[in-house]
Design an enzyme around this catalytic site. Structure first.
Site, PDB file in Angstrom:
ATOM      1  N   ASP A 109      32.710  33.027  38.773  1.00 30.26           N
ATOM      2  CA  ASP A 109      33.197  31.932  37.928  1.00 30.26           C
ATOM      3  C   ASP A 109      34.424  32.331  37.107  1.00 30.26           C
ATOM      4  O   ASP A 109      35.127  31.477  36.570  1.00 30.26           O
ATOM      5  CB  ASP A 109      32.076  31.434  37.010  1.00 30.26           C
ATOM      6  CG  ASP A 109      31.029  30.652  37.791  1.00 30.26           C
ATOM      7  OD1 ASP A 109      31.436  29.792  38.606  1.00 30.26           O
ATOM      8  OD2 ASP A 109      29.824  30.909  37.613  1.00 30.26           O
ATOM      9  N   SER A 132      34.672  47.880  33.202  1.00 32.67           N
ATOM     10  CA  SER A 132      34.663  46.577  32.520  1.00 32.67           C
ATOM     11  C   SER A 132      34.979  45.425  33.452  1.00 32.67           C
ATOM     12  O   SER A 132      35.284  44.329  32.993  1.00 32.67           O
ATOM     13  CB  SER A 132      35.652  46.578  31.359  1.00 32.67           C
ATOM     14  OG  SER A 132      35.228  47.455  30.353  1.00 32.67           O
TER      15      SER A 132
END
Ligand code: GTP
Ligand code: SPV
Ligand code: MN
Length: 620
Positions: free
Chosen positions: A528, A272
């Site tokens: 980001d 993940s």
């Protein structure tokens, strides 16, 4: 060999290697005899070059360019098996919901029976190791000896742990090491995934003994990493009351303008994004101001330092066993550098071309190599011979990995081997959810933070695996590694973090929210993601105040530094909005999830009720 001859042969090799710890010698003798191995070899990290040459000659490795190697595991043996993993002790009260507890008295004979004679004709390698930076206050829990009958496992251990006899010779208490035994077994005939499955991956936690049978892949076979670094350590942390062992990443952020450094650790379920986040580079537009230092991508041990009362974390590992899929210059440039020629990297189960010695995996480049000559997929089948119409299956196995050492990662923290570790400013939990969870929400209350970790989850990946909108809960991302009952585990969290004089800030992050109409990711993710962490650090420093919601503090839109980004205002708004109706639905599932845990501390239930009431009344 007769019993007497075995003792003589074993002693001769242990003497040659200078392995003097008498308790380790006993452990080796016992298992060498039981497994029926033919030869014995004690391993130090300096043996790597020779072992690599032997593995190349034996066809266990293939060359993948200069100083890089390729290996293929048995096709029935490509990932951790949760169903076959067991935590055993002699106290039935140690049974939890996720730890698959079994009585030690039942499991030990069972494993001995499977391992008896099962290494016949093979070499047994003795791998003494340390799962901690040398000199760490937690080093007493970090020493182990893995006995394994697979050379590739040894090569992985040398990259993933600190390996050498010095780690066991100088123990203050010679018996204080984790006893690991790994026997591969006949991988063709183990009935993997069928009712007749013969594999067993057992941690006898109250005896600090790990017995793994029936695999030579990843956490099933490298006993230092998962079985010791997470399961055994989580048990030791609980029984000593001294530390937490978690499937956590660990990173540092330095603001070059103010000179301030923050350290963040946190859990995300397997596959993940821990590796990606831990190795991240600041987005180009912010690179002049911020620097990210990598400490670890999969395990952190947390304790309170008596000197200053703060939480300190170490990464007990020595390397990275990273997911290959989608690793490229854009998503993870530091990982690309860490596996470059000359790094000693071992690739497992990616696609391989023996003619060019090249490797490839889905997402390495947008399209697979145009010239398929020589390319074989992870099963070893030639891509050029794939029958018409069946060329949709991936070339690389979805769980294919690269193994490289921490020191190869270009943004490795200068102080990554600092024995006491680094002080923790924030603990984050990262779910994988398409709706409901905002980009980031900060939690200042300890019980609410622990509650948030306990209710962490990821969306079921296959339609068959779960109900739409219901998470597969993965407390603190430790579901597959849980060693003690969940109630105790939660109590230890409250106790350890609660005893720190300066508490870390908690936060929940989610990079995976999607647009309900067209399904696109609302947040571009990867580099980001640092922007969300920067906001968190500013919140901690009191430079922003965010917006209070019933489930925590979210950034006010203007507080996020979005320079150099092109994020539609509509997406930003959605990323920071709390969908109360969806949250109320989620609270019902959470109640059910937590109810399964016996002895859950009242503080956790109180936190659950507080959040539920705040959602109902619509006030923070
Ligand atoms: P384990 O080693 O199994 O514990 O996994 P991990 O948590 O370290 O996973 P990793 O970082 O390797 O990420 C696995 C998958 O998540 C890859 O397919 C990545 O491309 C994807 N991923 C990581 N970060 C992001 C992100 O910010 N956005 C999106 N959309 N995907 C991401
Ligand atoms: C994971 O599956 O979470 C891993 C890989 O980190 S393994 O070491 O195989 O468990
Ligand atoms: Mn992991």
């Amino acid at each position: 060999m007769e019993a007497g001859e075995v003792v003589i042969a074993v002693d001769a090799e242990l003497d040659r290697a200078g392995l003097t710890n008498s308790r380790v010698r006993e452990h080796v003798r016992h298992w060498f005899e039981l497994t029926g191995a033919e030869r014995l070899e004690v391993v130090n990290a300096s043996d790597d070059g020779r072992l690599v040459q032997e593995a190349l000659a034996a066809g266990e490795l293939s060359p993948a360019g200069e100083g890089r190697y390729y290996s293929r595991s048995h096709p029935k043996d490509t990932a951790r098996s949760e169903e076959r993993t067991v935590v055993a002790t002699s106290d039935p009260a140690d049974a939890g919901v996720y730890n698959n507890w079994r009585p030690a008295a039942e499991m030990k004979p069972l494993l001995e029976e499977r391992m008896r004679g099962a290494s016949a004709g093979k070499t047994m390698y003795v791998v003494p190791y340390l799962m901690a930076p040398p000199g760490s206050p937690l080093a007493g829990y970090a020493t182990g000896v893995e006995l394994t009958d697979a050379r590739t496992v040894v090569l992985h251990m040398i990259r993933m742990a600190r390996v050498g006899v010095e780690h066991v010779n100088d123990l203050a208490d010679p018996g204080s090491f984790v006893r690991g035994v790994h026997v591969t077994g006949d991988l063709e005939k183990l009935g993997q995934g069928t009712p007749a499955d013969e594999r067993y991956f057992v941690t006898v936690a109250d005896e600090r003994t790990i017995l793994h049978y029936g695999s030579s892949y990843g956490g099933n076979a490298l006993l230092g990493k998962i079985a010791h670094g997470l399961r055994q350590a989580a048990y030791d942390g609980w029984s000593s009351g001294r530390f937490l062992a978690e499937q956590f990443l660990l990173l540092g952020i330095t603001d070059k303008e103010t000179g301030r450094t923050y350290h963040v650790c946190g859990g995300m379920p397997s596959a993940s994004g821990k590796t990606n986040l831990a190795m991240t580079l600041a987005p180009d537009a912010l690179g002049d101001r911020y620097r990210v230092d990598f400490y670890g991508d999969d395990i952190a041990w947390l304790r309170v330092d008596p000197q200053d009362g703060r939480i300190y974390a170490i990464n007990p590992e020595f390397g990275v066993f990273g997911v290959a899929k989608d690793t490229n210059e854009d998503t993870n440039p530091t990982a690309v550098a860490a596996i470059a020629p000359g790094t000693g990297t071992i690739f497992t189960n990616v696609a391989y071309n023996a003619d060019t010695q090249d490797v490839w995996w889905e997402g390495k480049t947008p399209q697979p190599p145009a010239d398929v000559t020589g390319w074989r997929d992870w099963t070893g089948a030639l891509v050029s011979e794939r029958p018409e119409g069946s060329d949709v299956s991936p070339w690389a196995h979805p769980n294919s990995r690269f193994t490289t050492t921490l020191a190869n990662v270009p943004n490795i923290a200068p102080d990554y081997e600092r024995p006491q570790g680094v002080p923790i400013d924030a603990i984050i939990f990262g779910g994988r959810t398409r709706d409901r969870e905002p980009l980031v929400r900060a939690i200042t209350d300890l019980a609410e933070g622990v509650y948030d970790g306990l209710t962490l989850g990821a969306e079921a990946t296959f339609a068959a695996e779960g109900t739409e909108g219901v998470l597969r809960y993965d407390p603190m991302s430790m579901r597959p590694f849980m060693a003690v009952p969940e109630g105790r585990y939660a109590a230890l969290w409250l106790e350890i973090i609660g005893s720190a004089t300066e508490k870390p800030l908690f936060a929940h992050v989610n990079w995976f929210q999607r647009d309900p109409e067209d399904g696109h990711f609302l947040w571009p993710g990867y580099r980001d993601n640092l922007r969300a962490l920067l906001w968190l650090m500013q919140l901690k420093a009191g430079e922003v105040s965010g917006t209070e919601t019933p489930v925590g503090i979210v950034p006010a839109p203007e507080e996020l530094d979005l320079r150099g980004m092109d994020l539609p205002a509509h997406d930003l708004e959605r990323l920071l909005t709390i969908d109360t109706a969806r949250w109320e639905q989620e609270m019902t599932h959470r109640e059910e999830h937590l109810s399964a845990f016996s002895g859950l501390p009242e503080e956790i239930w109180a936190a659950h009720r507080r959040v539920t009431q705040a959602l109902e009344s619509g006030s923070p």
